[in-house]
Enzyme design. Structure first.
Site, PDB file in Angstrom:
ATOM      1  N   ASP A 112       0.697  -1.182  -0.143  1.00 54.50           N
ATOM      2  CA  ASP A 112       0.033   0.051   0.168  1.00 54.50           C
ATOM      3  C   ASP A 112       0.961   1.264  -0.035  1.00 54.50           C
ATOM      4  OD1 ASP A 112      -1.904   2.065   0.292  1.00 54.50           O
ATOM      5  OD2 ASP A 112      -2.628   1.460   2.268  1.00 54.50           O
ATOM      6  N   TYR A 227      -6.394  14.571 -15.820  1.00 44.70           N
ATOM      7  CA  TYR A 227      -7.380  14.580 -17.050  1.00 44.70           C
ATOM      8  C   TYR A 227      -8.099  15.753 -17.067  1.00 44.70           C
ATOM      9  CZ  TYR A 227     -10.515  13.145 -20.600  1.00 44.70           C
ATOM     10  OH  TYR A 227     -11.429  13.408 -21.718  1.00 44.70           O
ATOM     11  N   TYR A 237     -16.854  14.844 -15.463  1.00 46.83           N
ATOM     12  CA  TYR A 237     -15.797  14.628 -14.853  1.00 46.83           C
ATOM     13  C   TYR A 237     -14.881  16.088 -14.426  1.00 46.83           C
ATOM     14  CZ  TYR A 237     -10.696  12.869 -14.600  1.00 46.83           C
ATOM     15  OH  TYR A 237      -9.671  12.468 -13.793  1.00 46.83           O
ATOM     16  N   VAL A 276      -8.383   3.401 -22.258  1.00 45.51           N
ATOM     17  CA  VAL A 276      -8.876   2.558 -21.559  1.00 45.51           C
ATOM     18  C   VAL A 276      -7.928   2.335 -20.579  1.00 45.51           C
ATOM     19  CG1 VAL A 276     -10.054   0.538 -21.584  1.00 45.51           C
ATOM     20  CG2 VAL A 276     -10.282   1.987 -23.499  1.00 45.51           C
TER      21      VAL A 276
HETATM   22  P1  NAD Z   1      -4.292   2.303 -13.389  1.00 52.46           P
HETATM   23  O1  NAD Z   1      -5.527   1.593 -12.894  1.00 52.46           O
HETATM   24  O2  NAD Z   1      -3.951   1.492 -14.778  1.00 52.46           O
HETATM   25  O3  NAD Z   1      -2.805   2.337 -12.830  1.00 52.46           O
HETATM   26  C1  NAD Z   1      -2.997   2.482 -11.112  1.00 52.46           C
HETATM   27  C2  NAD Z   1      -1.656   2.201 -10.346  1.00 52.46           C
HETATM   28  O4  NAD Z   1      -1.732   2.406  -9.113  1.00 52.46           O
HETATM   29  C3  NAD Z   1      -1.476   0.455 -10.488  1.00 52.46           C
HETATM   30  O5  NAD Z   1      -0.229   0.245 -10.555  1.00 52.46           O
HETATM   31  C4  NAD Z   1      -1.870   0.191  -9.132  1.00 52.46           C
HETATM   32  O6  NAD Z   1      -1.386  -1.078  -8.650  1.00 52.46           O
HETATM   33  C5  NAD Z   1      -1.535   1.232  -8.316  1.00 52.46           C
HETATM   34  N1  NAD Z   1      -2.136   1.436  -7.004  1.00 52.46           N
HETATM   35  C6  NAD Z   1      -3.541   1.522  -6.556  1.00 52.46           C
HETATM   36  N2  NAD Z   1      -3.684   1.699  -5.419  1.00 52.46           N
HETATM   37  C7  NAD Z   1      -2.284   1.593  -4.923  1.00 52.46           C
HETATM   38  C8  NAD Z   1      -2.083   1.340  -3.607  1.00 52.46           C
HETATM   39  N3  NAD Z   1      -2.799   1.843  -2.455  1.00 52.46           N
HETATM   40  N4  NAD Z   1      -0.734   1.298  -3.475  1.00 52.46           N
HETATM   41  C9  NAD Z   1       0.164   1.152  -4.427  1.00 52.46           C
HETATM   42  N5  NAD Z   1      -0.092   1.139  -5.500  1.00 52.46           N
HETATM   43  C10 NAD Z   1      -1.496   1.356  -5.777  1.00 52.46           C
HETATM   44  O7  NAD Z   1      -4.631   3.729 -13.640  1.00 52.46           O
HETATM   45  P2  NAD Z   1      -4.266   4.882 -14.827  1.00 52.46           P
HETATM   46  O8  NAD Z   1      -5.456   5.065 -15.566  1.00 52.46           O
HETATM   47  O9  NAD Z   1      -2.893   4.703 -15.381  1.00 52.46           O
HETATM   48  O10 NAD Z   1      -4.069   6.003 -13.767  1.00 52.46           O
HETATM   49  C11 NAD Z   1      -2.900   6.640 -13.403  1.00 52.46           C
HETATM   50  C12 NAD Z   1      -3.138   8.190 -13.223  1.00 52.46           C
HETATM   51  O11 NAD Z   1      -3.542   8.605 -14.714  1.00 52.46           O
HETATM   52  C13 NAD Z   1      -4.253   8.530 -12.305  1.00 52.46           C
HETATM   53  O12 NAD Z   1      -3.994   9.744 -11.798  1.00 52.46           O
HETATM   54  C14 NAD Z   1      -5.367   8.914 -13.506  1.00 52.46           C
HETATM   55  O13 NAD Z   1      -6.247   9.846 -13.090  1.00 52.46           O
HETATM   56  C15 NAD Z   1      -4.511   9.415 -14.537  1.00 52.46           C
HETATM   57  N6  NAD Z   1      -5.052   9.682 -15.899  1.00 52.46           N
HETATM   58  C16 NAD Z   1      -5.795   8.650 -16.442  1.00 52.46           C
HETATM   59  C17 NAD Z   1      -6.638   8.568 -17.685  1.00 52.46           C
HETATM   60  C18 NAD Z   1      -7.257   7.720 -18.380  1.00 52.46           C
HETATM   61  O14 NAD Z   1      -7.919   7.914 -19.249  1.00 52.46           O
HETATM   62  N7  NAD Z   1      -7.007   6.290 -17.717  1.00 52.46           N
HETATM   63  C19 NAD Z   1      -6.465   9.954 -18.428  1.00 52.46           C
HETATM   64  C20 NAD Z   1      -5.742  11.123 -17.827  1.00 52.46           C
HETATM   65  C21 NAD Z   1      -5.061  10.706 -16.545  1.00 52.46           C
END
Ligand code: NAD
Ligand code: NA
Length: 403
Positions: A112, A227, A237, A276
């Protein structure tokens, strides 16, 4: 056993280890032939390293030109009698294998990221595995909960609007259908809790903790991902709970940036494209937009996945490319706009036209549902060519893989 995809709603309940290996390899292959990252960080800490933008940032730094050694933190499940484990677990393992083959250090810390224990483990690992300092901290956690250390309770994020309730079609990946869903108005407490979970507080606390431990190199930089999106999606959003958390993250970037001046460092937020990922499929009423967006951007040849976004971030915006010497390329708010191609007016014009026509009956034709579903399956290691999905895999062989 033969590992089959199991989907419940928008959650994958199984993952294919060798498909995850293929997913990692595909991303590595992409960055190896892409425009390289010049003058990139060599010692990188990635918080949220096992999937999405965090994994892509790690791959880009190790294989996309910077030849970085990395420590990656994630929260994933390994194989047990309950199941094969999560996709991110295998992404970690196979990334590490490939990195070590290339002579790079790659340490995986699974636990965590909000806890003191993991902070301590990371500091020790930076000292023993990265020679004592980091040049870059990538903050890419996405989660619905964060423990409140004072009470022992959990803060829980909600995905709601802050204005009037919004009714919009939401995707079910299990049944391949769109159904109307209402995005309710958040209470003040729900907004505050979502900001606790997904805002900038934990990011700042990580930087402070690493600074106190003396493991930030001179010139150390940090980046987190955000985002914003186009106006059509503001009610769900940008003007919703998640948008409020992101706003907090943007403000936090300024505070961290001020703090890092003392060591010649900088903090930035990169605003990314809608994609996605394990996290984004949860956002209600957002799918019609992504389906239309993918359709239009693919037709225009401007579509990117996580790895394309991250390689472009680091080769063109984040590190000053030799030929330009411009420094970090940002907008007036100091945000790095990786959503520039998404927000291009011709793209948004066509997206709006498609969305106006989209219904629960025609969304698979009008939008890029095939591409969306393919991406979702790939996140969990399914749907790759060159993977033998009939292969009989034992739990023992999976437990024997080194994390
Ligand atoms: P994702 O779910 O693919 O990755 C999340 C990561 O966080 C994983 O490695 C997971 O294991 C880790 N994680 C979650 N809880 C945890 C904890 N308690 N301790 C340790 N690790 C933990 O998500 P993502 O879409 O890559 O998101 C990453 C960032 O990018 C976020 O801030 C999200 O808002 C941002 N973002 C996403 C998008 C999109 O469309 N997916 C667009 C713009 C920005
Ligand atoms: Na991530």
């Amino acid at each position: 056993m033969i590992i089959e995809p199991v989907i419940k709603g928008v959650v994958a309940r199984s993952a294919h280890p060798y498909g995850c290996q293929q997913a990692v390899r595909k991303q590595i292959d992409y960055v190896k032939q892409a425009k390289p990252i010049e003058r990139g960080a060599k010692r990188v800490l990635v918080l949220g390293a096992s999937s999405g933008f965090g994994l892509a940032s790690r791959i880009a730094h190790t294989f996309g030109g910077a030849e970085a050694d990395t420590v990656g933190v994630s929260f994933e499940r390994g194989p047990s009698d309950q199941g094969v484990g999560s996709a991110g677990w295998y992404n970690n393992i196979f990334f590490k294998q490939e990195a070590e083959k290339a002579g790079r250090v790659a340490t995986n810390i699974v636990g965590d990221a909000f806890s003191q224990q993991v902070r301590q483990q990371v500091i020790e690992s930076v000292k023993s595995d990265l020679g004592g300092k980091v040049d870059l901290v990538v903050y890419s956690l996405a989660t619905g909960v964060r423990p409140n250390p004072e009470t022992g309770d959990m803060w829980r994020s909600v995905i709601k609007t802050t204005g009037k309730p919004v009714v919009g079609p939401t995707l079910n990946l299990e049944t391949d259908s769109l159904a109307e869903m209402t995005v309710e108005t958040a209470t003040d407490d729900e907004v505050a809790d979502t900001v606790k979970v997904m805002g900038g507080e934990d990011w700042a606390s990580w930087v402070q903790c690493l600074s106190d431990a003396g493991v930030l190199a001179h010139g150390c930089r940090t980046v987190a991902y955000s985002y914003i999106g186009p106006e059509v999606t503001y009610p769900i959003y940008h003007q919703g709970t998640l948008g409020r958390a992101k706003e907090h993250m943007h403000t936090t970037a300024e505070e961290i940036n001020t703090q890092l001046v003392a060591i010649g460092g900088q903090a930035h937020v990169a605003v990314c494209k809608a994609l996605v990922t394990k996290a984004s499929v949860f956002i209600p009423a957002f799918t019609p937009y992504i389906l239309a967006l993918f359709k239009v951007m693919k037709e225009k040849g401007t579509h990117e996945g996580c790895i394309e976004q991250m390689q472009r971030l680091f080769n063109a915006r984040f590190y000053s490319p030799k030929e330009t010497e411009q420094g970090v390329l940002t907008d007036e708010q100091r945000l790095i706009r990786m959503d520039d191609w998404e927000l291009a007016s011709d793209v948004q014009q066509q997206v709006s036209e498609i969305m106006a026509e989209m219904t629960a009956e025609n969304f698979t034709q009008l939008g890029d549902y095939k591409g969306y579903k393919q991406d979702f399956m790939e996140l969990n290691g399914f749907g790759f060519e060159g993977v033998d999905y009939q292969q009989d895999i034992t739990l023992e062989s999976l437990k024997a893989l080194q994390s």
